[in-house]
Design a protein around this motif. Structure first.
Motif, PDB file in Angstrom:
ATOM      1  N   TYR A 220       1.126  -0.818   0.162  1.00  0.00           N
ATOM      2  CA  TYR A 220       0.285  -0.270  -0.351  1.00  0.00           C
ATOM      3  C   TYR A 220       0.509   1.366   0.021  1.00  0.00           C
ATOM      4  N   GLY A 222       0.885   5.636   0.060  1.00  0.00           N
ATOM      5  CA  GLY A 222       0.024   6.575   0.259  1.00  0.00           C
ATOM      6  C   GLY A 222       0.573   7.296  -0.105  1.00  0.00           C
ATOM      7  N   ARG A 235      -4.236  10.335  -1.111  1.00  0.00           N
ATOM      8  CA  ARG A 235      -5.134   8.882  -1.857  1.00  0.00           C
ATOM      9  C   ARG A 235      -3.680   7.869  -1.207  1.00  0.00           C
ATOM     10  N   VAL A 236      -4.362   6.490  -1.598  1.00  0.00           N
ATOM     11  CA  VAL A 236      -3.910   5.101  -1.124  1.00  0.00           C
ATOM     12  C   VAL A 236      -3.702   4.100  -2.306  1.00  0.00           C
ATOM     13  N   HIS A 238      -3.287   0.443  -3.586  1.00  0.00           N
ATOM     14  CA  HIS A 238      -2.598  -1.108  -3.423  1.00  0.00           C
ATOM     15  C   HIS A 238      -1.918  -1.257  -4.530  1.00  0.00           C
ATOM     16  N   MET A 266       1.135   6.464   7.276  1.00  0.00           N
ATOM     17  CA  MET A 266       0.366   5.312   7.555  1.00  0.00           C
ATOM     18  C   MET A 266       1.457   4.395   8.402  1.00  0.00           C
TER      19      MET A 266
END
Length: 269
Positions: A220, A222, A235-236, A238, A266
């Motif tokens: 993940y 960020g 925003r994140v 994956h 995070m």
């Protein structure tokens, strides 16, 4: 008396276990005492009760500019590697900010920004528990040099390798872009677009705010202050174990305001 003997043994054992740590609160444990300045130390656990520390070192400034050195300190305060540290990068170049993370085997993954191509690029290295560098001498570049790279963040991938994210700054553009790379346990870049890392967001720019491994080889990532169609957002994204965006081309918007946003972080849940 048996009880007295047991307490004495415990006391002596505790003293022996902490023998190298100074008992005077005004005195610290010397990790490096060589002539020359040492700056910007960072530490991580060695997984065995001690820690590994990396720092920017000026002992060879006249010939090698700024170097990176590291040391492992045991739980008893003894220095486990070569006195005054082992060289991680000792080339005729400038090294800047650095990071490290446990490798799960008593050593560490290390990352730093390096000026050897003429602009700051991100390099990585793995050091084993006895202090030997396992990957290419001088480190492995996570991307071919094409711009200024900084704001690097790293985390183990949970499978023996390393995940690295960074921000690229283009002098000819008003935007920054977030990229990510997965490095194998043997120091091979796993994700690429040509010879570069993989863009976290398709065309939304952004600064790297944090990385968290997903436990199966993905990550993940960020971002803050994203440009393009996502200006001002946090925003994140994956990324899959093969470097594919799983949450759309722009990731998931965590927060968005008309003005640019920054200073996000995070942690795993």
């Amino acid at each position: 008396h048996p009880l007295f003997a047991s307490l004495l043994a415990l006391s002596l054992g505790a003293t022996a276990a902490l023998a190298a740590w100074p008992t005077d609160p005004s005195v610290n444990l010397p990790v490096c005492t060589v002539d020359g300045n040492a700056y910007l130390p960072h530490v991580c656990s060695d997984g065995a009760g001690g820690f590994i520390v990396i720092w920017q070192d000026y002992r060879n400034w006249a010939t090698l500019k700024t170097d990176l050195y590291a040391q492992r300190v045991g739980p008893d305060g003894t220095l486990r590697w070569t006195a005054d540290g082992v060289p991680i990068c000792a080339l005729a170049t400038y090294t800047y900010a650095s990071w490290l993370a446990p490798d799960g085997a008593g050593g560490a993954f290390l990352a730093w920004e390096d000026s050897r191509p003429g602009a700051a690029n991100t390099y990585v290295q793995r050091v084993d528990s006895p202090g030997a560098s396992l990957w290419a001498a001088g480190g492995v570049p996570v991307s071919s040099p094409r711009s200024v790279m900084n704001e690097t963040q790293i985390c183990p991938d949970g499978l023996g390798g390393l995940l690295v994210a960074w921000t690229e700054h283009y002098p000819s553009s008003a935007y920054n872009n977030a990229y990510v790379q997965r490095v194998s346990s043997t120091g091979q870049n796993q994700w690429s677009t040509g010879s570069f890392g993989v863009g976290v967001l398709a065309d939304s720019g952004g600064h790297v705010a944090g990385v968290v491994a997903d436990g199966v080889g993905g990550v993940y990532v960020g971002t803050t202050g994203a440009g393009g169609t996502a200006w001002g957002n946090v925003r994140v994204q994956h990324m899959s174990p093969t470097g594919v965006r799983l949450w759309g081309v722009h990731g998931v918007k965590v927060s968005g305001q008309p003005a640019a946003m920054s200073s996000a972080t995070m942690i795993p849940d």
